[in-house]
Scaffold this motif. Structure first.
Motif, PDB file in Angstrom:
ATOM      1  N   UNK A   6     -55.955   2.694 -16.592  1.00  0.00           N
ATOM      2  CA  UNK A   6     -55.291   3.248 -15.409  1.00  0.00           C
ATOM      3  C   UNK A   6     -53.776   3.310 -15.602  1.00  0.00           C
ATOM      4  N   UNK A   7     -53.293   2.962 -16.788  1.00  0.00           N
ATOM      5  CA  UNK A   7     -51.845   2.949 -17.019  1.00  0.00           C
ATOM      6  C   UNK A   7     -51.173   4.295 -16.752  1.00  0.00           C
ATOM      7  N   UNK A   8     -51.793   5.446 -17.105  1.00  0.00           N
ATOM      8  CA  UNK A   8     -51.125   6.716 -16.796  1.00  0.00           C
ATOM      9  C   UNK A   8     -50.833   6.901 -15.306  1.00  0.00           C
ATOM     10  N   UNK A   9     -51.679   6.335 -14.442  1.00  0.00           N
ATOM     11  CA  UNK A   9     -51.415   6.392 -13.006  1.00  0.00           C
ATOM     12  C   UNK A   9     -50.123   5.642 -12.670  1.00  0.00           C
ATOM     13  N   UNK A  10     -49.936   4.502 -13.323  1.00  0.00           N
ATOM     14  CA  UNK A  10     -48.726   3.719 -13.087  1.00  0.00           C
ATOM     15  C   UNK A  10     -47.497   4.416 -13.656  1.00  0.00           C
ATOM     16  N   UNK A  11     -47.633   4.995 -14.856  1.00  0.00           N
ATOM     17  CA  UNK A  11     -46.514   5.744 -15.428  1.00  0.00           C
ATOM     18  C   UNK A  11     -46.081   6.851 -14.463  1.00  0.00           C
ATOM     19  N   UNK A  12     -47.062   7.563 -13.920  1.00  0.00           N
ATOM     20  CA  UNK A  12     -46.751   8.651 -12.990  1.00  0.00           C
ATOM     21  C   UNK A  12     -46.071   8.114 -11.735  1.00  0.00           C
ATOM     22  N   UNK A  13     -46.534   6.966 -11.263  1.00  0.00           N
ATOM     23  CA  UNK A  13     -45.936   6.368 -10.065  1.00  0.00           C
ATOM     24  C   UNK A  13     -44.484   5.977 -10.317  1.00  0.00           C
ATOM     25  N   UNK A  14     -44.221   5.331 -11.476  1.00  0.00           N
ATOM     26  CA  UNK A  14     -42.846   4.940 -11.787  1.00  0.00           C
ATOM     27  C   UNK A  14     -41.950   6.169 -11.937  1.00  0.00           C
ATOM     28  N   UNK A  15     -42.490   7.226 -12.559  1.00  0.00           N
ATOM     29  CA  UNK A  15     -41.715   8.450 -12.691  1.00  0.00           C
ATOM     30  C   UNK A  15     -41.418   9.081 -11.347  1.00  0.00           C
ATOM     31  N   UNK A  16     -42.400   9.061 -10.454  1.00  0.00           N
ATOM     32  CA  UNK A  16     -42.218   9.627  -9.115  1.00  0.00           C
ATOM     33  C   UNK A  16     -41.181   8.829  -8.322  1.00  0.00           C
ATOM     34  N   UNK A  17     -41.240   7.505  -8.466  1.00  0.00           N
ATOM     35  CA  UNK A  17     -40.263   6.655  -7.777  1.00  0.00           C
ATOM     36  C   UNK A  17     -38.856   7.006  -8.240  1.00  0.00           C
ATOM     37  N   UNK A  18     -38.681   7.167  -9.564  1.00  0.00           N
ATOM     38  CA  UNK A  18     -37.366   7.530 -10.101  1.00  0.00           C
ATOM     39  C   UNK A  18     -36.951   8.921  -9.642  1.00  0.00           C
ATOM     40  N   UNK A  19     -37.904   9.874  -9.616  1.00  0.00           N
ATOM     41  CA  UNK A  19     -37.589  11.248  -9.205  1.00  0.00           C
ATOM     42  C   UNK A  19     -37.166  11.311  -7.745  1.00  0.00           C
ATOM     43  N   UNK A  20     -37.657  10.371  -6.938  1.00  0.00           N
ATOM     44  CA  UNK A  20     -37.288  10.328  -5.515  1.00  0.00           C
ATOM     45  C   UNK A  20     -35.956   9.620  -5.287  1.00  0.00           C
ATOM     46  N   UNK A  21     -35.331   9.164  -6.386  1.00  0.00           N
ATOM     47  CA  UNK A  21     -34.045   8.496  -6.266  1.00  0.00           C
ATOM     48  C   UNK A  21     -34.157   7.003  -5.981  1.00  0.00           C
TER      49      UNK A  21
END
Length: 471
Positions: free
Chosen positions: A92-107
């Motif tokens: 499930x790590x890709x889900x977490x990678x996507x979440x961390x990327x989304x958090x960064x993209x949201x500032x």
């Protein structure tokens, strides 16, 4: 590889998380709703047949089999492209990678905000990233890893499938680029060139852990192999590449030791490499200091398949009682140092005129010491050891690494942290991960110690005989 692609095409299951509805672009899949039992059997076949394929390939090269290395690289490239066109599996790590990327993209700060925190806002990426075991953990990865996750999120937007595909594309490209550089590092020797591809590009067990399960370790491995490639050319490039790998995963910084040791007689190149890497890392981790703290915070979590909980329960607790838990970090450090020192003596000698081999040998001793001597190890962490053995001549450590990776991967069959049905199957998986594999890993560690001590004794006897002859 065809079996892996078939697994991916089956769609969400106990091996493949839900990434959202399929679209016209990859990754492609059906919604076949396969049973847990069929998935478990198929994944076991992938891992066991893959292990057998690696062993058979190594045996065939010893008997004189000599395929064209570039053809092997081409086959690996085609296989990697096919695997990138289906969804990630086994983790499930890709889900977490996507979440961390989304958090960064949201500032926001992915080193403070967790995937669960993102989900609480109602964000569509956050809603799909609710998966253990990292649900309540902020990012533990380096700033370069976070940058790639941010970029994937910027491109993917609110589509989890697109975001994950961007990460898979980057990881697949890193994997093939690493294989191509290994081929360059192997030089003109046909056997070394074939070996580099069999142990990396066409290694099914490695493909499962780095391409099918697109872990960030693939990007880190690329940084390390670039550093090896630059050893013959530029201290500046070698230092920057190793720093980039460390900015992906902090633990890869351990390879500064063998690099510094190999450059110790060339103070100018060493100073340039150390200055460049030190400055880059100071800036990178200075911007995100919590990355170091977060990585340290998870390093003592239990890992399925590891022999260390078994050793703690059966050895440390009976001897040291309640103090055993506090002694574990010290014991692990001593184990890593001891195994690494033993392997420095026990690994076969290499060509002393080849700076890559002379650096890779102590680097492998360090990597193996870490993989065998610490409790917090995942099967994809073995990628860096596979990278190093692919640079080195055939040795007794080849089957040890193959056994270690397979025994660490089997407890993750099928891979998602959910109970399986029927109940007896779930029981088999639990018993395999928490009982059978820790004992097998313990026996593997014992075998390494026995082989290492035997070779140490043999070398000491040779030195004594040589000394007596000179006298």
């Amino acid at each position: 590889m065809l079996l892996m692609v078939y697994l991916g095409l089956l769609g969400p299951s106990s091996v493949e998380p839900v990434f959202g509805p399929a679209g016209k672009l990859p990754p492609w899949f059906w919604n076949a709703h396969p049973s847990d039992l069929s998935i478990w059997v198929l994944v076991a076949m992938v891992l066991l047949l893959g292990t057998a394929a690696v062993a058979a390939g190594l045996a065939a090269t010893r008997r004189g089999w000599s395929p064209r290395p570039h053809a092997l690289l081409g086959l690996g490239t085609v296989g990697t492209v096919a695997l990138v066109c289906v969804p990630p599996m086994g983790t499930t790590d890709p889900l977490n990678y996507a979440a961390y990327g989304r958090i960064a993209a949201l500032g926001l700060d992915p080193y403070r905000v967790t995937p669960f925190g993102l989900a609480q806002t109602g964000d569509p990426i956050g809603q799909l990233s609710i998966a253990e075991p990292w649900l309540h953990n902020p990012s533990v990865y380096g700033p370069l890893a976070t940058m790639t996750e941010w970029l994937a999120s910027v491109i993917g937007g609110t589509s989890m499938l697109t975001t994950v595909w961007m990460l898979s594309l980057l990881n697949g490209a890193s994997f093939i680029a690493t294989g191509a550089l290994l081929l360059r590092l192997a030089g003109p020797d046909p056997r070394r060139r074939v070996r580099s591809q069999l142990l990396w590009t066409l290694n099914p067990v490695l493909l499962w852990n780095l391409v099918v399960g697109p872990h960030i370790d693939g990007l880190g491995a690329l940084g390390v192999v670039v550093a090896f490639w630059a050893l013959r050319r530029s201290g500046l490039t070698a230092g920057l590449a190793l720093a980039a790998a460390t900015a992906v995963k902090l633990t890869l910084g351990i390879f500064a030791l063998p690099f510094a040791w190999r450059l110790r007689h060339d103070w100018r190149r060493l100073a340039v490499a150390a200055s460049a890497s030190g400055l880059l890392l100071a800036v990178a981790y200075g911007l995100v200091p919590r990355a170091v703290r977060n990585a340290a915070a998870v390093s003592d979590q239990p890992v399925v398949g590891s022999p260390w909980p078994l050793l703690q329960r059966n050895l440390l607790r009976p001897v040291f009682g309640s103090a055993a838990g506090h002694l574990v970090p010290l014991v692990e450090v001593m184990a890593v140092a001891g195994i690494a020192a033993l392997l420095l003596v026990a690994l076969p000698p290499v060509d002393e005129s080849d700076i890559v081999q002379m650096t890779a040998r102590p680097a492998l001793a360090l990597a193996a010491g870490y993989l065998l001597g610490t409790g917090y190890v995942r099967p994809w962490y073995d990628a860096i050891a596979w990278l190093l053995v692919a640079m080195l001549p055939r040795s007794w450590f080849d089957p040890v690494l193959l056994a270690h990776t397979t025994c660490m991967t089997l407890p993750f069959d099928p891979g998602l942290p959910y109970p399986l049905h029927p109940d007896w199957l779930n029981g088999v998986v639990v018993q395999t991960g928490y009982r059978a594999m820790p004992y097998l890993q313990g026996l593997l560690l014992l075998a390494v110690l026995v082989i290492g001590l035997s070779r140490l004794r043999h070398k000491l006897a040779e030195n004594t005989t040589a000394g007596a002859g000179l006298a």
